[in-house]
Design an enzyme around this catalytic site. Structure first.
Site, PDB file in Angstrom:
ATOM      1  N   GLY A 115       0.817  -1.221   0.000  1.00  0.00           N
ATOM      2  CA  GLY A 115       0.000   0.000   0.000  1.00  0.00           C
ATOM      3  C   GLY A 115       0.840   1.255   0.000  1.00  0.00           C
ATOM      4  O   GLY A 115       0.353   2.333  -0.305  1.00  0.00           O
ATOM      5  N   ARG A 116       2.096   1.115   0.421  1.00  0.00           N
ATOM      6  CA  ARG A 116       2.973   2.302   0.456  1.00  0.00           C
ATOM      7  C   ARG A 116       4.425   1.898   0.229  1.00  0.00           C
ATOM      8  O   ARG A 116       5.328   2.671   0.551  1.00  0.00           O
ATOM      9  CB  ARG A 116       2.831   3.024   1.775  1.00  0.00           C
ATOM     10  CG  ARG A 116       3.039   2.119   2.976  1.00  0.00           C
ATOM     11  CD  ARG A 116       3.101   2.929   4.225  1.00  0.00           C
ATOM     12  NE  ARG A 116       3.062   2.087   5.392  1.00  0.00           N
ATOM     13  CZ  ARG A 116       3.228   2.520   6.607  1.00  0.00           C
ATOM     14  NH1 ARG A 116       3.445   3.798   6.809  1.00  0.00           N
ATOM     15  NH2 ARG A 116       3.175   1.712   7.630  1.00  0.00           N
ATOM     16  N   ASP A 277       0.339 -11.211   6.728  1.00  0.00           N
ATOM     17  CA  ASP A 277       0.965 -10.370   5.698  1.00  0.00           C
ATOM     18  C   ASP A 277       2.257  -9.745   6.215  1.00  0.00           C
ATOM     19  O   ASP A 277       2.989  -9.118   5.441  1.00  0.00           O
ATOM     20  CB  ASP A 277       0.002  -9.277   5.217  1.00  0.00           C
ATOM     21  CG  ASP A 277      -0.582  -8.470   6.355  1.00  0.00           C
ATOM     22  OD1 ASP A 277      -1.220  -9.075   7.232  1.00  0.00           O
ATOM     23  OD2 ASP A 277      -0.402  -7.244   6.380  1.00  0.00           O
TER      24      ASP A 277
HETATM   25  P1  AMP Z   1       0.888  -3.207   8.225  1.00  0.00           P
HETATM   26  O1  AMP Z   1       0.147  -4.168   9.097  1.00  0.00           O
HETATM   27  O2  AMP Z   1       1.219  -1.887   8.880  1.00  0.00           O
HETATM   28  O3  AMP Z   1       2.153  -3.840   7.702  1.00  0.00           O
HETATM   29  O4  AMP Z   1      -0.040  -2.811   6.975  1.00  0.00           O
HETATM   30  C1  AMP Z   1      -1.131  -3.563   6.526  1.00  0.00           C
HETATM   31  C2  AMP Z   1      -1.531  -3.153   5.141  1.00  0.00           C
HETATM   32  O5  AMP Z   1      -1.875  -1.775   5.096  1.00  0.00           O
HETATM   33  C3  AMP Z   1      -0.460  -3.346   4.091  1.00  0.00           C
HETATM   34  O6  AMP Z   1      -1.082  -3.725   2.895  1.00  0.00           O
HETATM   35  C4  AMP Z   1       0.147  -1.963   3.982  1.00  0.00           C
HETATM   36  O7  AMP Z   1       0.761  -1.746   2.726  1.00  0.00           O
HETATM   37  C5  AMP Z   1      -1.061  -1.079   4.155  1.00  0.00           C
HETATM   38  N1  AMP Z   1      -0.732   0.238   4.695  1.00  0.00           N
HETATM   39  C6  AMP Z   1      -0.273   0.522   5.932  1.00  0.00           C
HETATM   40  N2  AMP Z   1      -0.097   1.843   6.073  1.00  0.00           N
HETATM   41  C7  AMP Z   1      -0.443   2.431   4.891  1.00  0.00           C
HETATM   42  C8  AMP Z   1      -0.476   3.768   4.394  1.00  0.00           C
HETATM   43  N3  AMP Z   1      -0.134   4.817   5.147  1.00  0.00           N
HETATM   44  N4  AMP Z   1      -0.889   3.942   3.139  1.00  0.00           N
HETATM   45  C9  AMP Z   1      -1.262   2.933   2.348  1.00  0.00           C
HETATM   46  N5  AMP Z   1      -1.266   1.647   2.755  1.00  0.00           N
HETATM   47  C10 AMP Z   1      -0.853   1.388   4.010  1.00  0.00           C
HETATM   48 MG    MG Z   2       2.851  -4.936   6.612  1.00  0.00          MG
END
Ligand code: AMP
Ligand code: MG
Length: 516
Positions: A115-116, A277
């Protein structure tokens, strides 16, 4: 074939400011191995360059992995800031976002994806242990998988990821690496207004359990097989000739995850968001969000305020790893002859983990051999530490000073960790000293070995916070000082005393959430 997600077009109008590598900074040509898997696996997405990029810090050790010279002049720093802030098309011009899925907090979350983060390609490694390093920007703008997110990463959490990646590597714990960190003037709204930053990450692969889940649960069995073959060919050559390569891969991941979680537990590390993930297929630590290291030992401690039930508390992380491996096994079932074989592979997690943990904790106690009562000795130490809220790092580090002689005084730095119930330490130390006398190794050699496995310095929350507070005011010197110290965690000589001390009593309690 048409990939099953909408909005694939790269966002328009993200011009790159400079077309080629800036002077003084060259890198090997980027390979495109993951991209070559095809559009079902990743899609082109342009990097959004950071405005006013500034190099916050660079890891010389990570740079050496890919044969880069860290910057040593302001001009070179500026060149790094431009390149790793996303302004140089020669580096980031073929960036792609990968699709994956996942179970989050125990629930099926469906399709997720980068997502980023954006994958730039892969570089040849300088060492035999990683033939190629994939290069990834984290915090480089929205992608088709951003869902409600803005695609940015804030400076605060980027500093935490940058420092902890390099700290974990220095501790000998498998982890994605952080090459450098670039800050910017871009405002980003979180609980407060912050600024955006980008970490350039390196790993032999960023493939997660969730990549397999995505293809399996969306019925794309051919792509599931293609991904499995790709991972095996690059990372697990021993699986190639197995009767069932996918089963062999699962067994390899189970064993690697058991070792990794034992290492996390031994050093007191808590991941914070152990969703599928965020589990690497290489069994490396990945995605540093609301992680923490134990200060006072409490098996139910969780650093993540979003984790209201304590699912990812310190003491539950082994069980969660087991659960996540079951999800991976489930995803691989279309490639495995009998479901029982997958279940048996995952069932081996518990004994493998316990064996690895026993070995880790035995080494922390200075025990070369394993004797039948060692398990009870370790458990009773943990119980005494829990009752005393003993500091995880300081307690184990102090054990190297315990003399075998039962008449000798216990080291004051150890006694200080058991002030609430000192009798528990006295009883335990008597048994520990008896046990040490059964060891063949000389006391001095034992102490030396213990100091090589019990770090004096880990990235405690309050240390990261101090570096973040200064960096948010434009002063990156503490990030750089702390990085240098974290790169030699077993060698406290010459470090400022507060680096190896527990948090001060007035330090605000960690409050970390998934929003970063
Ligand atoms: P995480 O558990 O923080 O690793 O993120 C879970 C999902 O949310 C993953 O697909 C990330 O890419 C997405 N994600 C987290 N933060 C952001 C953000 N600020 N913008 C876009 N996607 C995000
Ligand atoms: Mg992640």
């Amino acid at each position: 074939m048409t990939p099953p997600w909408p909005d694939l077009a790269p966002p328009a109008s993200r011009a790159h400011a400079t077309p080629a590598a800036p002077p003084g900074l060259t890198w090997p040509p980027l390979g495109q191995s993951f991209a070559a898997l095809g559009d079902a696996f990743s899609v082109p997405v342009a990097v959004s360059p950071l405005p006013d990029p500034q190099l916050v810090a660079c890891s010389a050790d990570a740079a050496a992995l890919v044969g880069l010279q860290p910057p040593s002049t302001p001009e070179q720093e500026q060149a790094w800031a431009l390149a790793f802030g996303g302004h140089v098309a020669a580096l980031s011009g073929r960036s792609r976002a990968t699709v994956y899925a996942g179970h989050q907090f125990g629930n099926w979350a469906g399709q997720l994806g980068d997502g980023r983060a954006l994958l730039l390609g892969d570089w040849p490694g300088q060492h035999a242990d990683a033939a190629r390093w994939e290069v990834q920007f984290k915090g480089s703008g929205r992608t088709p998988f951003s869902r409600m997110g803005d695609g940015w990463a804030v400076l605060r959490s980027s500093i935490r990821e940058f420092l902890c990646s390099e700290a974990m590597a220095a501790l000998g714990i498998p982890t994605t690496r952080a090459l450098c960190l670039v800050g910017s003037s871009r405002p980003v709204r979180r609980e407060r207004l912050e600024t955006a930053a980008m970490v350039t990450r390196l790993a032999p692969s960023f493939v997660r359990f969730g990549h397999f889940e995505h293809f399996s649960y969306s019925g794309q069995t051919a792509q599931l097989r293609q991904l499995t073959d790709w991972v095996i060919a690059r990372h697990c050559p021993a699986c190639v000739d197995a009767a069932q390569p996918a089963l062999a891969l699962l067994q390899w991941v189970v064993a690697g995850t058991a070792r990794l979680i034992a290492q996390w537990q031994a050093v007191g590390f808590m991941h914070g968001v152990m969703n599928t993930d965020n589990m690497s297929i290489l069994s490396w630590t990945i995605d540093y969000g609301p992680f923490a290291f134990l200060d006072a030992y409490d098996p139910l401690h969780t650093p993540n305020t979003t984790d209201r039930t304590g699912r990812y508390a310190y003491g539950r992380q082994p069980a969660v790893a087991h659960w996540n491996l079951l999800a991976l096994a489930q995803a691989l079932l279309p490639l495995i002859d009998q479901p029982e074989q997958a279940r048996d592979a995952v069932d081996s997690f518990r004994p493998l983990f316990l064996q690895a943990l026993q070995q880790q904790l035995g080494a922390k106690l200075g025990l070369q051999q394993t004797l039948p009562d060692d398990d009870a000795l370790i458990q009773d130490l943990l119980a005494a530490m829990h009752a005393n809220r003993s500091d995880w790092i300081l307690t184990f580090r102090a054990l190297a000073h315990v003399e075998e002689n039962p008449q000798a005084a216990l080291p004051p730095q150890l006694v200080a960790q058991f002030a609430l119930a000192p009798g528990l330490l006295a009883d335990w130390a008597r048994r520990y000293r008896d046990r040490l006398r059964a060891e063949p190794r000389e006391a001095a050699a034992r102490a030396q070995a213990m100091n090589a496995v019990n770090p004096a310095l880990v990235l405690r929350h309050h240390l990261a916070q101090a570096a973040i507070a200064q960096a948010e005011h434009g002063d990156f010197s503490e990030v750089r000082r702390l990085l240098a110290a974290l790169r030699r965690p077993f060698d406290p000589a010459g470090l400022p005393a507060h680096y190896t001390a527990p948090p001060p009593d007035d330090a605000p309690p960690p409050s970390l959430s998934c929003s970063s």
